[in-house]
Motif scaffolding. Structure first.
Motif, PDB file in Angstrom:
ATOM      1  N   LEU A   1       5.141  12.493   4.563  1.00  0.00           N
ATOM      2  CA  LEU A   1       4.214  11.508   4.018  1.00  0.00           C
ATOM      3  C   LEU A   1       4.933  10.543   3.094  1.00  0.00           C
ATOM      4  O   LEU A   1       5.816  10.948   2.337  1.00  0.00           O
ATOM      5  CB  LEU A   1       3.106  12.201   3.219  1.00  0.00           C
ATOM      6  N   PRO A   2       4.569   9.269   3.114  1.00  0.00           N
ATOM      7  CA  PRO A   2       5.064   8.351   2.081  1.00  0.00           C
ATOM      8  C   PRO A   2       4.616   8.844   0.711  1.00  0.00           C
ATOM      9  O   PRO A   2       3.583   9.507   0.571  1.00  0.00           O
ATOM     10  CB  PRO A   2       4.384   7.013   2.444  1.00  0.00           C
ATOM     11  N   ALA A   3       5.390   8.537  -0.302  1.00  0.00           N
ATOM     12  CA  ALA A   3       5.082   9.008  -1.658  1.00  0.00           C
ATOM     13  C   ALA A   3       3.691   8.576  -2.100  1.00  0.00           C
ATOM     14  O   ALA A   3       2.999   9.299  -2.825  1.00  0.00           O
ATOM     15  CB  ALA A   3       6.138   8.492  -2.635  1.00  0.00           C
ATOM     16  N   THR A   4       3.258   7.410  -1.644  1.00  0.00           N
ATOM     17  CA  THR A   4       1.946   6.891  -2.051  1.00  0.00           C
ATOM     18  C   THR A   4       0.801   7.726  -1.509  1.00  0.00           C
ATOM     19  O   THR A   4      -0.330   7.629  -1.991  1.00  0.00           O
ATOM     20  CB  THR A   4       1.783   5.440  -1.560  1.00  0.00           C
ATOM     21  N   LEU A   5       1.066   8.543  -0.499  1.00  0.00           N
ATOM     22  CA  LEU A   5       0.004   9.322   0.125  1.00  0.00           C
ATOM     23  C   LEU A   5       0.062  10.800  -0.238  1.00  0.00           C
ATOM     24  O   LEU A   5      -0.727  11.597   0.263  1.00  0.00           O
ATOM     25  CB  LEU A   5       0.077   9.180   1.652  1.00  0.00           C
ATOM     26  N   ALA A   6       0.996  11.178  -1.090  1.00  0.00           N
ATOM     27  CA  ALA A   6       1.190  12.598  -1.399  1.00  0.00           C
ATOM     28  C   ALA A   6      -0.066  13.235  -1.976  1.00  0.00           C
ATOM     29  O   ALA A   6      -0.345  14.406  -1.732  1.00  0.00           O
ATOM     30  CB  ALA A   6       2.358  12.766  -2.357  1.00  0.00           C
ATOM     31  N   ARG A   7      -0.845  12.490  -2.760  1.00  0.00           N
ATOM     32  CA  ARG A   7      -2.047  13.051  -3.376  1.00  0.00           C
ATOM     33  C   ARG A   7      -3.310  12.347  -2.874  1.00  0.00           C
ATOM     34  O   ARG A   7      -4.332  12.349  -3.550  1.00  0.00           O
ATOM     35  CB  ARG A   7      -1.955  12.931  -4.901  1.00  0.00           C
TER      36      ARG A   7
ATOM     37  N   ASP B   1      -0.422   6.170  16.298  1.00  0.00           N
ATOM     38  CA  ASP B   1       0.400   7.354  16.073  1.00  0.00           C
ATOM     39  C   ASP B   1      -0.438   8.355  15.295  1.00  0.00           C
ATOM     40  O   ASP B   1      -1.487   8.024  14.738  1.00  0.00           O
ATOM     41  CB  ASP B   1       1.711   7.020  15.352  1.00  0.00           C
ATOM     42  N   GLU B   2       0.020   9.594  15.268  1.00  0.00           N
ATOM     43  CA  GLU B   2      -0.775  10.685  14.734  1.00  0.00           C
ATOM     44  C   GLU B   2      -1.161  10.478  13.270  1.00  0.00           C
ATOM     45  O   GLU B   2      -2.316  10.614  12.888  1.00  0.00           O
ATOM     46  CB  GLU B   2       0.004  11.999  14.883  1.00  0.00           C
ATOM     47  N   LEU B   3      -0.185  10.140  12.431  1.00  0.00           N
ATOM     48  CA  LEU B   3      -0.466  10.035  11.006  1.00  0.00           C
ATOM     49  C   LEU B   3      -1.403   8.864  10.710  1.00  0.00           C
ATOM     50  O   LEU B   3      -2.298   8.969   9.879  1.00  0.00           O
ATOM     51  CB  LEU B   3       0.840   9.890  10.215  1.00  0.00           C
ATOM     52  N   THR B   4      -1.209   7.744  11.389  1.00  0.00           N
ATOM     53  CA  THR B   4      -2.077   6.586  11.160  1.00  0.00           C
ATOM     54  C   THR B   4      -3.533   6.951  11.379  1.00  0.00           C
ATOM     55  O   THR B   4      -4.414   6.600  10.581  1.00  0.00           O
ATOM     56  CB  THR B   4      -1.684   5.433  12.099  1.00  0.00           C
ATOM     57  N   PHE B   5      -3.815   7.676  12.430  1.00  0.00           N
ATOM     58  CA  PHE B   5      -5.209   7.970  12.736  1.00  0.00           C
ATOM     59  C   PHE B   5      -5.779   9.087  11.877  1.00  0.00           C
ATOM     60  O   PHE B   5      -6.980   9.116  11.603  1.00  0.00           O
ATOM     61  CB  PHE B   5      -5.359   8.263  14.224  1.00  0.00           C
ATOM     62  N   LEU B   6      -4.938   9.974  11.418  1.00  0.00           N
ATOM     63  CA  LEU B   6      -5.410  10.949  10.441  1.00  0.00           C
ATOM     64  C   LEU B   6      -5.785  10.236   9.147  1.00  0.00           C
ATOM     65  O   LEU B   6      -6.820  10.506   8.532  1.00  0.00           O
ATOM     66  CB  LEU B   6      -4.324  11.999  10.189  1.00  0.00           C
ATOM     67  N   LEU B   7      -4.945   9.302   8.717  1.00  0.00           N
ATOM     68  CA  LEU B   7      -5.234   8.511   7.517  1.00  0.00           C
ATOM     69  C   LEU B   7      -6.503   7.687   7.706  1.00  0.00           C
ATOM     70  O   LEU B   7      -7.364   7.618   6.816  1.00  0.00           O
ATOM     71  CB  LEU B   7      -4.063   7.573   7.205  1.00  0.00           C
ATOM     72  N   LEU B   8      -6.621   7.070   8.847  1.00  0.00           N
ATOM     73  CA  LEU B   8      -7.770   6.195   9.106  1.00  0.00           C
ATOM     74  C   LEU B   8      -9.071   6.975   9.032  1.00  0.00           C
ATOM     75  O   LEU B   8     -10.062   6.505   8.478  1.00  0.00           O
ATOM     76  CB  LEU B   8      -7.618   5.545  10.481  1.00  0.00           C
ATOM     77  N   GLU B   9      -9.049   8.162   9.571  1.00  0.00           N
ATOM     78  CA  GLU B   9     -10.255   8.990   9.557  1.00  0.00           C
ATOM     79  C   GLU B   9     -10.675   9.348   8.135  1.00  0.00           C
ATOM     80  O   GLU B   9     -11.810   9.140   7.729  1.00  0.00           O
ATOM     81  CB  GLU B   9     -10.020  10.269  10.370  1.00  0.00           C
TER      82      GLU B   9
END
Length: 501
Positions: free
Chosen positions: A395-401, A486-494
């Motif tokens: 994960l990018p640091a901005t998304l860690a939490r 991609d997998e992470l983008t759509f997990l984030l989007l959800e």
């Protein structure tokens, strides 16, 4: 709805695909631009006899009108003969009348009167052009008359420039032995061809923007391919199909010409006949198989890819499943090359561990299987449903939490100073209808986040505008703005979409 209101509802000032020649918005392909320049040069340089041929509907009359518009104001007197069922003396009389002359009573008088006019205009520094359209209808005798007119000349220049325009049959007529003198005088022969497949989309954009669309209307790649297959690049047939499609767009208040809209337009047009419909229908099964098996079309491949992520309702989500028998398997078809994917986890074996050196989304190797990693994998394996795919990515640091780190069916873990996330995504939603439904969900979420214009249709097709909106979302989250699923983008989007609401 009237014809004018149809175009007005689409933001157009006029019909961009009229049934008549429209020289005002002339689309030049490289080869057409070259032919046009050479024809105009031959006329202005007084070289004499030019031939223009092409099949019905390829734009011969439009090119002639564009040529006459170009020569207007350049001291060019022109006569345009459209009725080629006139022959011999009647043809000569029509030529004289179009030049503003009174026809002579006999053929000899007519030629003498025309010669006097041409000499006077030539001495005044003007060009005299005779254009005969549909010249394939002329008899051998009438073509011989044209040869006599072509013989009118000064010491170095022709007094009359002649442009014969006709269908390919004209070439066959000129090949007759008795017309070899006329054929030998041709200084330029331009043969028109239809648009190539890669030119159809540019032609659509050119025509609708010239009519005032200003980028508001677009056509899908699949629709472009279908238009080309149905028409073979024939401009007249392209106009018929696309004009019918504009009516369809106005009816559904859409701005994107789709393949289905083209298919219906082709089926409704008698001018294309059964052959046009057959060419369109014959491509459908093969293209559908190609979409699913190989993802040859980027938009549809992206649509299908979305169907494998958690935005799609899982087939077995509400059914009781034996956690002990659940198998987590990798699905390479769902994974972009720059996203790390977990290896399959067989029953009873926590083997969902990335091999050392496998590139992640950030271009780095996945961490070695430490205790935190193994714990996450065991936890996810226990919660897995049949067909689930294990995903692991840094994960990018901005998304860690961020909320995504604690999303359901996921497990965050640390490796050194890096934050990683493992999660489960369904891997069995591969049917095209399921994929389209999933893409509609994505489009709706992007609209709620203000990244996709609310006026865009939730059509279930991953087109350029959806890709641009997805790219903006990725950039906001610190990911590479590829605009591709991609997998992470759509997990984030959800999950970030849920928190935003």
């Amino acid at each position: 709805m009237t014809t004018s209101s149809v175009y007005a509802s689409l933001g157009l000032s006029r019909n961009p695909f009229p049934p008549t020649p429209d020289a005002g918005s002339y689309f030049f392909t490289p080869r057409l631009e070259e032919d046009f320049a050479e024809v105009a040069h031959c006329i202005q340089a007084h070289k004499g006899f030019v031939l223009l041929t092409g099949e019905v509907g390829l734009g011969k009359s439009t090119m002639v009108r564009r040529l006459l518009d170009t020569l207007e104001g350049k001291k060019c007197n022109s006569a345009l003969i459209l009725n080629t069922f006139l022959q011999d003396t009647a043809l000569l009389s029509a030529i004289q009348e179009d030049f503003g002359l009174t026809p002579g009573e006999t053929l000899e008088q007519g030629i003498a009167r025309l010669t006097e006019f041409l000499i006077a205009r030539h001495q005044a520094g003007e060009t005299n052009l005779l254009v005969i359209d549909d010249a394939q209808n002329l008899t051998v005798q009438s073509l011989e008359l044209v040869r006599l007119l072509c013989n009118l000349e000064t010491g170095q220049e022709k007094l009359l420039q002649i442009l014969l325009v006709g269908q390919p049959e004209l070439e066959q007529t000129l090949a007759a032995p008795e017309l070899r003198q006329l054929k030998s005088r041709i200084v330029k022969h331009a043969r028109l061809n239809g648009l190539r497949s890669d030119e159809v989309a540019r032609y659509f954009d050119f025509r609708v923007n010239a009519a005032g669309a200003e980028g508001r209307l677009s056509i899908e790649p699949a629709a472009v391919d279908m238009v080309y297959r149905a028409t073979g690049g024939n401009l007249r047939q392209i106009h018929l199909v696309l004009d019918r499609c504009l009516y369809g767009l106005a009816g559904v208040r859409s701005a994107v010409v789709t393949a289905e809209l083209v298919r219906r337009a082709v089926a409704d047009l008698p001018a294309l006949g059964d052959d046009g419909v057959a060419r369109v229908e014959a491509t459908r099964p093969r293209r559908r198989a190609a979409w699913i098996a190989a993802g040859l079309l980027a938009g549809t491949a992206a649509t299908l890819a979305i169907a494998g992520w958690s935005l799609v309702p899982h087939r077995g989500a509400d059914a009781p499943a034996s956690r002990a028998s659940a198998t987590v398997s990798a699905s390479p078809a769902l994974l972009p090359s720059d996203v790390a994917a977990a290896a399959p986890m067989a029953e009873g074996k926590p083997s969902g561990v990335l091999p050392e050196g496998l590139p992640s989304a950030q271009g780095q190797s996945a961490p070695a299987p430490d205790a935190a990693r193994v714990r996450c994998e065991d936890q996810l394996k226990a919660a897995a449903l049949p067909g689930d795919v294990l995903q692991v990515q840094r994960l990018p640091a901005t998304l860690a939490r961020s909320p995504v780190a604690s999303a359901g069916r996921s497990c965050p873990f640390a490796s050194g100073q890096e934050h990683w996330l493992a999660w489960l995504s369904p891997g069995d939603a591969r049917h095209i209808l399921v994929a389209q439904d999933a893409t509609r969900v994505v489009q709706g979420r992007l609209k709620r986040l203000g990244l996709l214009d609310v006026r865009e249709l939730d059509d279930g097709l991953f087109g350029p505008k959806t890709g641009e909106a997805l790219s903006r979302f990725q950039q906001q989250q610190g990911l590479a703005p590829t605009g591709k699923p991609d997998e992470l983008t759509f997990l984030l989007l959800e999950h970030l979409d849920v928190s935003a609401r």
